[in-house]
Scaffold this motif. Structure first.
Motif, PDB file in Angstrom:
ATOM      1  N   UNK A  59       8.240  -0.709   9.753  1.00 19.66           N
ATOM      2  CA  UNK A  59       7.746   0.336   8.851  1.00 19.66           C
ATOM      3  C   UNK A  59       8.175   1.713   9.330  1.00 19.66           C
ATOM      4  N   UNK A  60       8.206   1.899  10.632  1.00 23.41           N
ATOM      5  CA  UNK A  60       8.570   3.208  11.184  1.00 23.41           C
ATOM      6  C   UNK A  60      10.004   3.585  10.825  1.00 23.41           C
ATOM      7  N   UNK A  61      10.828   2.616  10.492  1.00 22.40           N
ATOM      8  CA  UNK A  61      12.218   2.911  10.127  1.00 22.40           C
ATOM      9  C   UNK A  61      12.397   3.119   8.629  1.00 22.40           C
ATOM     10  N   UNK A  62      11.344   2.978   7.885  1.00 23.42           N
ATOM     11  CA  UNK A  62      11.400   3.267   6.445  1.00 23.42           C
ATOM     12  C   UNK A  62      11.225   4.773   6.280  1.00 23.42           C
ATOM     13  N   UNK A  63      12.315   5.484   6.360  1.00 24.24           N
ATOM     14  CA  UNK A  63      12.277   6.951   6.418  1.00 24.24           C
ATOM     15  C   UNK A  63      11.597   7.583   5.214  1.00 24.24           C
ATOM     16  N   UNK A  64      11.876   7.056   4.023  1.00 25.55           N
ATOM     17  CA  UNK A  64      11.262   7.645   2.832  1.00 25.55           C
ATOM     18  C   UNK A  64       9.741   7.479   2.852  1.00 25.55           C
ATOM     19  N   UNK A  65       9.280   6.319   3.300  1.00 26.18           N
ATOM     20  CA  UNK A  65       7.837   6.052   3.399  1.00 26.18           C
ATOM     21  C   UNK A  65       7.191   7.013   4.392  1.00 26.18           C
ATOM     22  N   UNK A  66       7.799   7.133   5.564  1.00 22.82           N
ATOM     23  CA  UNK A  66       7.253   7.997   6.623  1.00 22.82           C
ATOM     24  C   UNK A  66       7.271   9.458   6.168  1.00 22.82           C
ATOM     25  N   UNK A  67       8.379   9.910   5.599  1.00 25.21           N
ATOM     26  CA  UNK A  67       8.497  11.310   5.171  1.00 25.21           C
ATOM     27  C   UNK A  67       7.513  11.626   4.039  1.00 25.21           C
ATOM     28  N   UNK A  68       7.367  10.696   3.105  1.00 26.74           N
ATOM     29  CA  UNK A  68       6.461  10.919   1.973  1.00 26.74           C
ATOM     30  C   UNK A  68       5.015  11.081   2.451  1.00 26.74           C
ATOM     31  N   UNK A  69       4.586  10.216   3.371  1.00 25.50           N
ATOM     32  CA  UNK A  69       3.205  10.294   3.828  1.00 25.50           C
ATOM     33  C   UNK A  69       2.984  11.467   4.789  1.00 25.50           C
ATOM     34  N   UNK A  70       3.984  11.810   5.558  1.00 29.94           N
ATOM     35  CA  UNK A  70       3.863  12.984   6.430  1.00 29.94           C
ATOM     36  C   UNK A  70       3.758  14.253   5.581  1.00 29.94           C
ATOM     37  N   UNK A  71       4.561  14.339   4.517  1.00 32.88           N
ATOM     38  CA  UNK A  71       4.505  15.516   3.636  1.00 32.88           C
ATOM     39  C   UNK A  71       3.146  15.590   2.942  1.00 32.88           C
TER      40      UNK A  71
END
Length: 132
Positions: A59-71
């Protein structure tokens, strides 16, 4: 003219005769309820024992997922951001459990996901007004 009328049911004739004789009226027959079909009892089937192992894309490598939730977390208050992260972790846990992922793998992936989202959140917060 009386030939046009349908014949009376027998119980009605018996009822009329009983009333004329001063006896108890004959009750109308009620249709017997249709017999219910016997159903086999429903049993919960045990989960099949899978012979294959399920490999999860990190999951940590799913950049769009991580960026979306961080934003999204950057827009919220710290308390609401933590609640958002906990909710997302619960959703991911339930999804992986449904797919048959081993519990130790789920724990490892969720810890990795939370770390990646927090690191991205720090990156978002640090880029706005840091020293150049």
């Amino acid at each position: 003219m009386t030939d046009d009328l349908p014949p009376l049911p027998l119980w009605r004739v018996a009822d009329a005769q009983a009333r004329r004789a001063g006896l108890e009226p004959v009750p109308s027959p009620t249709a017997a309820p249709a017999p219910k079909k016997a159903r086999a009892p429903r049993r919960k089937r045990p989960a099949p024992a899978w012979s294959a192992s399920v490999h999860v894309f990190p999951i940590a490598r799913r950049r769009d997922f991580v960026a979306r939730h961080a934003a999204r977390m950057a827009e919220l208050s710290p308390r609401a951001a933590e609640k958002h992260l906990e909710t997302q972790m619960r959703i991911q846990r339930e999804t992986m459990q449904r797919r048959g992922v081993a519990p130790d793998v789920i724990d490892r992936e969720l810890a990795s996901m939370a770390g990646a989202i927090r690191a991205a959140l720090i990156g978002i917060g640090g880029s706005e007004g840091g020293a150049a």
